[in-house]
Scaffold this active site. Structure first.
Site, short mmCIF file in Angstrom:
data_model
loop_
_atom_site.label_atom_id
_atom_site.label_comp_id
_atom_site.label_asym_id
_atom_site.label_seq_id
_atom_site.Cartn_x
_atom_site.Cartn_y
_atom_site.Cartn_z
N CYS A 1 -2.04 8.38 3.04
CA CYS A 1 -1.72 8.05 1.65
C CYS A 1 -2.82 8.49 0.69
O CYS A 1 -2.56 8.75 -0.48
CB CYS A 1 -1.47 6.55 1.51
SG CYS A 1 -0.03 5.97 2.43
N GLU B 1 0.89 -1.17 0.00
CA GLU B 1 0.00 0.00 0.00
C GLU B 1 0.92 1.21 0.00
O GLU B 1 1.60 1.47 0.99
CB GLU B 1 -0.93 -0.03 1.21
CG GLU B 1 -2.09 0.95 1.09
CD GLU B 1 -1.84 2.24 1.84
OE1 GLU B 1 -1.42 3.21 1.17
OE2 GLU B 1 -2.05 2.28 3.05
#
Length: 507
Positions: free
Chosen positions: A302, A263
């Site tokens: 993120c 990720e």
């Protein structure tokens, strides 16, 4: 309003150790080379503990413990493993405030977020994967009258996990819960910037898990992270972090032909279509809050909606209201429940954000608000604080294309649906996106057209279990927070059985 006391001070709910060793085999283990590094809190910038500076020798010790624990843990009945995950969830829930204070001191985030989001989500993800495990089934395929194929889910064995510094506990739980549910033992390396809160959790759940099922080894990436990712004794590596580091993790894993889940970075677009401003109602107010979500967790997410794309027909009015909403964000002591934005996780990150603000200004982008370090005075004057910053510019600028990972949003306008999608997809990344509209057709078409793994529609920054999370393009491989993550921590065993007494007659 509640102002929680700093760890170890009178009235605080928690005290932290002056020195933390590694957590290996269910106990504290000093680093093999006897070295430690000082760890400051972002809240004040002052050092408050020492952390084990581990090397490959410590990784090997943790792998010894994990391999000793893995066979028995992997054979444990699903109902029993699920019950263990449930007890971990209960224990976190019972110590929510202590863990939240530890997380704030470790990371700098406001305690209102830790109490309202990070820790409750951690609890729910353990319970979710306990339920997913109980519901998981193998399969049987009858191939002909005498031949049957059985498919079983088996654990990988021992897995490595490398955790980022933006959500030290929640990101660890996102990886630990499915790995444990699947029957694996884990060696976990936290980020060196935020090494403490996960160790507090390990102490809290020490009596629940068999020794060696979770092992935590602290240290720096090149000294501890690389020896873990490249080690032939792990069957998988999971990583959350920056994209260039993710590429290195893939290279390390490829040497041993083991799977990875990654990720990685993002530069998420947040699209506001013209009908958002059709009325000044609750939906319009919700959209303004959606714009301001770039400041959640100090922008250290993120999926931070760091590119705001606003329809030309409402651009000036909506942006004016968004500026007013952003300026109302309260920055202050992260331990104060009224504080909305806290400290950046490290001095290095603070300096990176400030450097990007300089880059944006040099590129010709206009600072509409913020754009500076904030001195909160008193004991907080040495903390790592940045004012929420709004730039106005062009999508070709570096501040639109490169991940800043701070409370900085770059705003531009679009002219019609096609232009909106074109700008949204003009990025190397594809982790998240937001779409704001009152029109269901626009919502659906935009959500499908945007090249991102998670598209929030008329919402943003919700991370419930059972909603798959992961990236397109340079934003990663694999999906978390969903039952499909269980598959990433298992391998399929096929038993192909003939019940016929007769051979095939080939020889």
């Amino acid at each position: 309003m509640t102002v929680h006391q700093a760890p170890g001070t009178p009235g605080s709910v928690i005290s932290l150790r002056p020195r933390y060793d590694n957590w290996i085999g269910g106990d504290w283990k000093a680093p093999a080379e006897g070295r430690y590094f000082a760890n400051p809190t972002p809240v004040t910038g002052e050092e408050y503990t020492e952390i084990a500076r581990s090397t490959a020798a410590d990784i090997d010790l943790a792998l010894d413990a994990a391999h000793a624990a893995a066979p028995a843990w992997g054979r444990t009945a699903p109902a029993e493993r699920a019950a263990v995950l449930g007890r971990i969830a209960d224990r976190i829930e019972q110590h929510l405030t202590e863990l939240a204070v530890a997380e704030v001191w470790d990371n700098g985030k406001p305690i209102r977020e830790a109490l309202a989001a990070d820790l409750p989500l951690a609890v729910d993800h353990f319970r979710y994967f306990a339920g997913v495990l109980r519901a998981q089934e193998g399969s049987i395929s009858q191939l002909d009258e005498d031949t049957v194929a059985y498919h079983f889910h088996e654990p990988l064995g021992v897995v490595g996990q490398i955790i980022p510094w933006n959500f030290p506990l929640l990101m660890a739980v996102w990886k630990l819960a499915p790995a444990l549910a699947a029957g694996n033992a884990v060696v976990l390396k936290p980020a060196e910037q935020t090494p403490v809160s996960i160790l507090v959790l390990m102490e809290l759940i020490a009596d629940i898990l068999p020794p060696g099922v979770i092992n935590v080894v602290n240290g720096f990436g090149i000294e501890a992270g690389k020896p873990l990712a490249i080690n032939p004794r792990i069957a998988k590596v999971a990583f959350t972090g920056e994209t260039t580091t993710g590429r290195l993790i893939m290279q390390y894993a490829s040497q041993n032909l083991i799977p990875v889940t990654l990720e990685l970075g993002g530069k998420s677009p947040n699209l506001f279509f013209e009908d958002v401003a059709a009325a000044r109602d609750d939906f319009y107010d919700k959209a303004l809050e959606g714009f301001t979500m770039f400041a959640l967790n100090q922008g250290e997410v993120c999926t931070c909606p760091s590119r705001a794309l606003i329809a030309g027909g409402i651009y000036d009015g909506f942006l004016g209201d968004a500026l007013e909403r952003t300026r109302a964000v309260k920055q202050g002591n992260p331990l104060d429940t009224e504080t909305m934005i806290g400290a950046q996780a490290s001095n290095d990150q603070l300096e990176k954000i400030l450097s990007y603000i300089d880059i944006g200004t040099a590129e010709g982008a206009k600072v509409l608000t913020g754009g500076e370090r904030v001195d909160l005075g008193g004991s907080l004057s040495g903390g790592y604080y940045v004012a929420p910053t709004i730039f106005e510019g062009d999508n070709r600028m570096r501040i639109f294309q490169e991940e800043i990972f701070g409370p900085v949003v770059s705003v531009t306008r679009f002219d019609g649906y096609d232009d909106a999608i074109s700008i949204a997809n003009d990025t190397l990344y594809g982790l998240g996106a937001g779409v704001w509209t009152r029109d269901l057709s626009t919502a659906y078409r935009a959500g499908r057209a945007i090249q991102a793994g998670r598209v929030w529609t008329n919402c943003y920054h919700a991370y419930p279990a059972h909603a798959a999370f992961g990236g397109y393009k340079n934003s990663g491989i694999g999906r978390e927070t969903h039952k499909m993550m269980l598959d990433h921590y298992q391998q399929t065993k096929n038993l192909l059985i003939s019940y016929s007494a007769k051979g095939p007659g080939l020889f």
